[in-house]
Enzyme design. Sequence first.
Site, PDB file in Angstrom:
ATOM      1  N   GLU A  32      45.294  24.971  36.573  1.00  0.00           N
ATOM      2  CA  GLU A  32      46.143  22.994  37.012  1.00  0.00           C
ATOM      3  C   GLU A  32      47.617  22.660  36.431  1.00  0.00           C
ATOM      4  O   GLU A  32      47.961  22.154  36.477  1.00  0.00           O
ATOM      5  CB  GLU A  32      44.906  22.031  36.523  1.00  0.00           C
ATOM      6  CG  GLU A  32      44.787  21.923  35.398  1.00  0.00           C
ATOM      7  CD  GLU A  32      43.526  22.582  34.849  1.00  0.00           C
ATOM      8  OE1 GLU A  32      43.220  21.896  33.518  1.00  0.00           O
ATOM      9  OE2 GLU A  32      43.450  23.176  35.691  1.00  0.00           O
TER      10      GLU A  32
ATOM     11  N   GLN B 126      38.899  15.218  36.263  1.00  0.00           N
ATOM     12  CA  GLN B 126      40.159  15.016  35.184  1.00  0.00           C
ATOM     13  C   GLN B 126      39.838  13.341  34.894  1.00  0.00           C
ATOM     14  O   GLN B 126      40.520  12.812  34.090  1.00  0.00           O
ATOM     15  CB  GLN B 126      41.671  14.702  36.061  1.00  0.00           C
ATOM     16  CG  GLN B 126      42.527  15.897  36.172  1.00  0.00           C
ATOM     17  CD  GLN B 126      42.807  16.608  34.283  1.00  0.00           C
ATOM     18  OE1 GLN B 126      41.678  17.729  34.575  1.00  0.00           O
ATOM     19  NE2 GLN B 126      43.762  15.819  33.690  1.00  0.00           N
TER      20      GLN B 126
ATOM     21  N   LEU C  57      40.285  24.735  33.886  1.00  0.00           N
ATOM     22  CA  LEU C  57      40.022  23.736  32.655  1.00  0.00           C
ATOM     23  C   LEU C  57      39.723  22.234  32.775  1.00  0.00           C
ATOM     24  O   LEU C  57      38.766  21.645  32.556  1.00  0.00           O
ATOM     25  CB  LEU C  57      40.994  24.156  31.678  1.00  0.00           C
ATOM     26  CG  LEU C  57      40.424  25.654  31.321  1.00  0.00           C
ATOM     27  CD1 LEU C  57      42.076  26.357  30.507  1.00  0.00           C
ATOM     28  CD2 LEU C  57      38.702  26.039  30.656  1.00  0.00           C
ATOM     29  N   HIS C  58      41.003  21.638  33.361  1.00  0.00           N
ATOM     30  CA  HIS C  58      40.722  20.444  33.259  1.00  0.00           C
ATOM     31  C   HIS C  58      40.142  19.663  31.772  1.00  0.00           C
ATOM     32  O   HIS C  58      39.685  19.085  31.424  1.00  0.00           O
ATOM     33  CB  HIS C  58      39.679  19.529  34.145  1.00  0.00           C
ATOM     34  CG  HIS C  58      40.595  19.799  35.686  1.00  0.00           C
ATOM     35  ND1 HIS C  58      41.031  19.648  35.965  1.00  0.00           N
ATOM     36  CD2 HIS C  58      39.351  20.607  36.228  1.00  0.00           C
ATOM     37  CE1 HIS C  58      41.171  20.274  37.300  1.00  0.00           C
ATOM     38  NE2 HIS C  58      40.735  21.487  37.488  1.00  0.00           N
ATOM     39  N   LEU C  59      41.073  20.160  30.429  1.00  0.00           N
ATOM     40  CA  LEU C  59      40.304  20.200  29.502  1.00  0.00           C
ATOM     41  C   LEU C  59      40.061  18.435  28.851  1.00  0.00           C
ATOM     42  O   LEU C  59      39.564  17.516  28.072  1.00  0.00           O
ATOM     43  CB  LEU C  59      41.127  20.524  28.070  1.00  0.00           C
ATOM     44  CG  LEU C  59      40.519  22.295  28.134  1.00  0.00           C
ATOM     45  CD1 LEU C  59      41.952  22.664  27.075  1.00  0.00           C
ATOM     46  CD2 LEU C  59      38.963  22.893  28.337  1.00  0.00           C
TER      47      LEU C  59
END
Length: 369
Positions: A117, A269, A94-96
């Site tokens: 992650e 990121q 996702l690397h939100l």
Amino acid sequence: MRIGVPRETKPGESRIAVTPLAVRALRESGTDVAVETGAGAASGFEDREYLDAGAEIVSQPSEAWSADLVVKVKEPLPPEFPFLSESSTLFTFLHLAAFPALTEELLARRVTAVAYETVTSAGALPILRPMSEVAGILSIQVGARGLEKGCGGRGVLLPGTEGSPPGDVTVLGAGVAGRNAARIAARIGANVTILDVNPEKLVLADGECGGKVRTIRSTPGAVADAVRETDLLVSTVLVAGERAPRLVTREMIRSMRPGAVVVDVAIDQGGAIETSRPTTHAAPFYIEERVVHYCVTNMPAAVPRTSTQGLVTASLPYLLSFARQGVAGALRSDEGLLGGLNTYGGHVTCAGVAKAFGKPFLPPREAIK
């Protein structure tokens, strides 16, 4: 439980979240698996192999997205947002912290989202690890290509030749990606410097590289000095769940040798370099401040067969746990898997994401009570 595996839609993304062997294991646990047609073709897995393993092949993405648990490789894109709902769980990278719009969608739609992650095990990141290994290795391969004159590089061959010196490689971060980048660069004969704030990681990197690298304790001054003297800069630094820290300023990039190359592995990121911006496999390089930049957000997709196999090996135990215990049961029984929970019921349940956007943080254990 029914697991859905939609085809990836991110540009250049050629991995798939499950292999036929994984489908067979899930079917043996009593789980139905629906795979969108053609989803595995780019990784070398045909629909027939999934059928033989017991999967259902579905023709529409909506049929995969309607499952109890949706398993992907990369984050959903805007055309997929309408498929998101409170009734299903999403398990993917996702690397939100780098995607505010996606975060808002997950919250508004009250999606249970578990990020590969941020899943932990004994202090490590077991699902991220194989992709970090691939990205670290690839960083030297693509960096060497960027140094070629045709890509705008300064025309340096990293191993050197008889009569010409080897190139200089600087690696920021001695985690999994950084150590693999340093190991490959040292193995081909480049002059390698690796920097990290953790001396124990530097000792580990030195050992893995056979003592053929220079290790330096990372400080802003040390980073600036190393960046200025390098041909290839590989930045691998990230903080799990948070936006990557900004380590290299535009001024530092401006000080580099014209035609030097930057590979920002943490671009998914948000990137650790001020001049970085996301690129794709179709157009991976751009030049800024006379320096070639490679900032592809899904680097491991360049080698989808290897990457898919490594990813699924790491994620399958968690898929089996979801299948046997249900989503809530699996999360409650595994503190490391619970750490992967990023959003739940309209709440941010990952401290790094909450920090990135200034949102309230609800501890995941409280969220799933």
